[in-house]
Design an enzyme around this catalytic site. Structure first.
Site, PDB file in Angstrom:
ATOM      1  CG  HIS A  17      33.756  -5.253 -26.375  1.00  0.00           C
ATOM      2  ND1 HIS A  17      32.949  -5.805 -25.406  1.00  0.00           N
ATOM      3  CD2 HIS A  17      32.998  -5.249 -27.493  1.00  0.00           C
ATOM      4  CE1 HIS A  17      31.776  -6.114 -25.903  1.00  0.00           C
ATOM      5  NE2 HIS A  17      31.775  -5.792 -27.174  1.00  0.00           N
ATOM      6  CB  CYS A  36      31.547 -10.475 -30.914  1.00  0.00           C
ATOM      7  SG  CYS A  36      29.886  -9.864 -31.135  1.00  0.00           S
ATOM      8  CG  HIS A  42      32.280  -5.218 -31.956  1.00  0.00           C
ATOM      9  ND1 HIS A  42      32.932  -6.386 -31.617  1.00  0.00           N
ATOM     10  CD2 HIS A  42      31.280  -5.067 -31.059  1.00  0.00           C
ATOM     11  CE1 HIS A  42      32.329  -6.921 -30.564  1.00  0.00           C
ATOM     12  NE2 HIS A  42      31.332  -6.138 -30.201  1.00  0.00           N
ATOM     13  CG  HIS A  44      28.832  -2.256 -28.013  1.00  0.00           C
ATOM     14  ND1 HIS A  44      27.776  -2.815 -28.688  1.00  0.00           N
ATOM     15  CD2 HIS A  44      29.750  -3.247 -27.884  1.00  0.00           C
ATOM     16  CE1 HIS A  44      28.042  -4.093 -28.941  1.00  0.00           C
ATOM     17  NE2 HIS A  44      29.235  -4.379 -28.464  1.00  0.00           N
ATOM     18  CG  ASP A  82      33.724   8.558 -23.778  1.00  0.00           C
ATOM     19  OD1 ASP A  82      33.060   7.779 -24.487  1.00  0.00           O
ATOM     20  OD2 ASP A  82      33.714   9.796 -23.923  1.00  0.00           O
ATOM     21  CG  HIS A  83      35.599   8.254 -27.674  1.00  0.00           C
ATOM     22  ND1 HIS A  83      34.491   8.628 -26.953  1.00  0.00           N
ATOM     23  CD2 HIS A  83      35.309   8.516 -28.964  1.00  0.00           C
ATOM     24  CE1 HIS A  83      33.573   9.102 -27.779  1.00  0.00           C
ATOM     25  NE2 HIS A  83      34.036   9.045 -29.008  1.00  0.00           N
ATOM     26  CD  GLU A 126      27.453  -5.722 -25.374  1.00  0.00           C
ATOM     27  OE1 GLU A 126      28.686  -5.799 -25.388  1.00  0.00           O
ATOM     28  OE2 GLU A 126      26.710  -6.714 -25.194  1.00  0.00           O
TER      29      GLU A 126
HETATM   30 NI    NI Z   1      30.223  -6.109 -28.448  1.00  0.00          NI
END
Ligand code: NI
Length: 137
Positions: A17, A36, A42, A44, A82-83, A126
């Site tokens: 995100h 961020c 980036h 998670h 996902d992904h 997160e």
């Molecule tokens: Ni983040």
């Protein structure tokens, strides 16, 4: 006394995100979101915990068959998220910043129609230091 039980299933998904608002200037974004806010996002490894609250069935002993819950999570959360790049790939984030706070609400709203009154809490970890939860209030 009512025998309410809270039962939780955990699933993990990886997604990226970017924390950036087009309602703010570049400088304001940097001041608020720091690295961020970088353009390419980036990632998670999100840990999602879905907790149901209910009374165990007298025959099965279950609040809900967890294989049913597994299927619901797969279909409505993991397959779409996902992904993925949450900003672009998830419709709810078209005009909503994909912060961890908003993500728990989005996941709740996606699950609520399938889990109804059983749904008690959605929690997402997160990072090892940050997590959020939502109880639909
Ligand atoms: Ni983040």
């Amino acid at each position: 006394m009512t025998n309410y039980v809270y039962i939780t299933r955990r699933v993990v998904f990886s997604a990226s995100h970017r924390l950036y608002s087009r309602h703010l200037s570049e400088q304001e974004n940097w001041d608020i979101f720091d690295k961020c806010s970088r353009a390419k996002g980036h990632g998670h490894n999100f840990e999602l915990f879905v907790t149901l609250k209910g009374i165990p069935d007298p025959v099965t002993g279950m609040v809900m068959n967890l294989s049913t819950l597994k299927t619901i999570l797969q279909e409505h959360i993991l397959d779409p998220m996902d992904h993925r790049f949450l900003n672009d790939d998830i419709a709810e984030f078209k005009d909503l910043l994909p912060s961890i706070e908003n993500l728990v609400i989005v996941v709740w709203n996606r699950l609520k129609p399938h889990l109804g009154e059983l749904l008690y809490e959605v929690k997402i970890i997160e990072t090892e230091n940050n997590f959020a939860f939502y109880r639909g209030e």
